[in-house]
Write an enzyme that holds these catalytic residues in place. Sequence first.
Site, PDB file in Angstrom:
ATOM      1  N   HIS A 157       0.540  -1.330  -0.108  1.00  0.00           N
ATOM      2  CA  HIS A 157       0.219  -0.020   0.120  1.00  0.00           C
ATOM      3  C   HIS A 157       1.190   1.173   0.016  1.00  0.00           C
ATOM      4  O   HIS A 157       1.308   1.536   1.401  1.00  0.00           O
ATOM      5  CB  HIS A 157      -1.102  -0.105   1.210  1.00  0.00           C
ATOM      6  CG  HIS A 157      -2.043   0.961   0.872  1.00  0.00           C
ATOM      7  ND1 HIS A 157      -3.472   0.703   1.127  1.00  0.00           N
ATOM      8  CD2 HIS A 157      -2.658   2.688   0.885  1.00  0.00           C
ATOM      9  CE1 HIS A 157      -4.123   1.568   0.762  1.00  0.00           C
ATOM     10  NE2 HIS A 157      -3.541   2.827   1.093  1.00  0.00           N
ATOM     11  N   HIS A 212       1.512   4.547  -2.503  1.00  0.00           N
ATOM     12  CA  HIS A 212       0.812   5.441  -3.918  1.00  0.00           C
ATOM     13  C   HIS A 212       1.579   6.505  -4.228  1.00  0.00           C
ATOM     14  O   HIS A 212       2.948   6.076  -3.579  1.00  0.00           O
ATOM     15  CB  HIS A 212      -0.399   6.590  -3.382  1.00  0.00           C
ATOM     16  CG  HIS A 212      -1.754   6.110  -1.723  1.00  0.00           C
ATOM     17  ND1 HIS A 212      -2.411   5.934  -3.671  1.00  0.00           N
ATOM     18  CD2 HIS A 212      -2.106   5.642  -1.032  1.00  0.00           C
ATOM     19  CE1 HIS A 212      -3.825   5.131  -2.442  1.00  0.00           C
ATOM     20  NE2 HIS A 212      -3.626   5.157  -1.356  1.00  0.00           N
ATOM     21  N   HIS A 228     -10.104   0.403  -1.960  1.00  0.00           N
ATOM     22  CA  HIS A 228     -10.269   0.890   0.224  1.00  0.00           C
ATOM     23  C   HIS A 228     -11.450   0.893   0.338  1.00  0.00           C
ATOM     24  O   HIS A 228     -12.654   0.762  -0.199  1.00  0.00           O
ATOM     25  CB  HIS A 228      -9.837   2.486  -0.078  1.00  0.00           C
ATOM     26  CG  HIS A 228      -8.086   3.207  -0.677  1.00  0.00           C
ATOM     27  ND1 HIS A 228      -7.879   2.435  -2.059  1.00  0.00           N
ATOM     28  CD2 HIS A 228      -7.442   3.646  -0.329  1.00  0.00           C
ATOM     29  CE1 HIS A 228      -6.677   3.274  -1.786  1.00  0.00           C
ATOM     30  NE2 HIS A 228      -6.483   3.583  -0.960  1.00  0.00           N
ATOM     31  N   GLU A 233     -11.207   2.741   6.292  1.00  0.00           N
ATOM     32  CA  GLU A 233     -10.972   3.873   6.848  1.00  0.00           C
ATOM     33  C   GLU A 233     -11.606   5.188   7.345  1.00  0.00           C
ATOM     34  O   GLU A 233     -11.731   5.371   8.523  1.00  0.00           O
ATOM     35  CB  GLU A 233      -9.626   4.604   6.487  1.00  0.00           C
ATOM     36  CG  GLU A 233      -8.550   5.503   6.844  1.00  0.00           C
ATOM     37  CD  GLU A 233      -7.423   5.702   6.056  1.00  0.00           C
ATOM     38  OE1 GLU A 233      -6.538   6.215   6.421  1.00  0.00           O
ATOM     39  OE2 GLU A 233      -7.538   6.071   4.623  1.00  0.00           O
ATOM     40  N   ASP A 287       1.410   4.188   2.721  1.00  0.00           N
ATOM     41  CA  ASP A 287       0.318   4.586   1.738  1.00  0.00           C
ATOM     42  C   ASP A 287       1.028   5.966   1.649  1.00  0.00           C
ATOM     43  O   ASP A 287       0.739   6.150   0.216  1.00  0.00           O
ATOM     44  CB  ASP A 287      -0.309   5.858   3.153  1.00  0.00           C
ATOM     45  CG  ASP A 287      -2.022   5.871   2.866  1.00  0.00           C
ATOM     46  OD1 ASP A 287      -2.144   5.328   1.820  1.00  0.00           O
ATOM     47  OD2 ASP A 287      -2.393   5.831   3.654  1.00  0.00           O
ATOM     48  N   ASP A 288       1.220   7.014   1.903  1.00  0.00           N
ATOM     49  CA  ASP A 288       1.659   8.672   1.420  1.00  0.00           C
ATOM     50  C   ASP A 288       3.155   9.014   2.235  1.00  0.00           C
ATOM     51  O   ASP A 288       2.582  10.320   3.506  1.00  0.00           O
ATOM     52  CB  ASP A 288       0.590   9.741   1.225  1.00  0.00           C
ATOM     53  CG  ASP A 288      -0.389   8.804   0.484  1.00  0.00           C
ATOM     54  OD1 ASP A 288      -0.477   9.038  -0.577  1.00  0.00           O
ATOM     55  OD2 ASP A 288      -1.304   9.181   0.756  1.00  0.00           O
TER      56      ASP A 288
END
Length: 347
Positions: free
Chosen positions: A16, A18, A200, A203, A281-282
């Site tokens: 995961h 991005h 997704h 969350e 994630d980011d």
Amino acid sequence: MERVRDVSRLPKAHLHLHFTGSMRPGTLLELAEKYGVHLPDALTSGEPPKLRATDERGWFRFQRLYDIARSCLRAPEDIQRLVREAAEEDVRDGSGWLEIQVDPTSYAPMLGGLIPALEVILDAVERASRDTGLGMRVLVAANRMKHPLEARTLARLAVRYRDRGIVGFGLSNDERRGMARDFDRAFAIARDGGLLAAPHGGELTGPSSVRDCLDDLHASRVGHGVRAAEDPRLLRQLAERGVTCEVCPSSNVALGVYETPGDVPLRTLYEAGVPMALGADDPLLFGSRLAAQYTLARRHHGFTDGELAELARQSIRGSAAPEDVRKKLLVGVDEWLASEPTEPAGS
């Protein structure tokens, strides 16, 4: 003094991450200067921006920062640099397999169209994998803020380029917008074409969004999925089906889903038998990469080295890596666990 093993040496898979969010902060600064893009203070302070996306205003701010960063990726060489550096960071953190997630439509205007953009991205991934030795593939993600017909187009394109390194199909952006079932046809196209389904869910919204991913999109993985912890029946369903949740603890805290790292329900998911793949994630916006997620599990949830090794195994098993790569990484996990601890327990 009690000692533990270095989590950056633990072989693992990263499922995961991005695309724009993988960028190094220093690279963003250099590209912004190159193209004359004014960056807000939140992206230049040297500290992760203050984010809270549990309300629409907070999500808009998060998305605005992401869009500004993405606007600095304008040429094939920028894409190549981003991908190479993402691979280098993953290798440094012990990753042996990375599935980077991207919506190529976001880059199409600057790279000559949708197909040219996707080919630039795939070329960059192939080159970075070759240069760094990291197994690296692509998960194409549709945007749930756009029309489902666009998702179908992307799914067909992803299947068409499956032999070029695309392994999965996802659905990202604000999960409070758009129903999962609106995208069921796109996911059917992807699954029929041999791609894994990894939307997704769970969350920013509760367990129902995870259930929708399972029932409507037949997900084999769920991006995030942490809110499933609120529903014991759903936890059992995830465990029984072997659906991997791509859990991103630092992201959950940064976006205000949980107040503190200790509130992220890692233990609940783990003890329920739900497979997990920790992810960053980011990192550009959340300030930490892959190995830091394992450190968080150790510090805030008391995961032992044996349990961290099992988390790494779960990430590898949940990946789309070829069997020989999986076997090699799993052997590496066993070797890590058999090695002598070298780090102070507080590290």
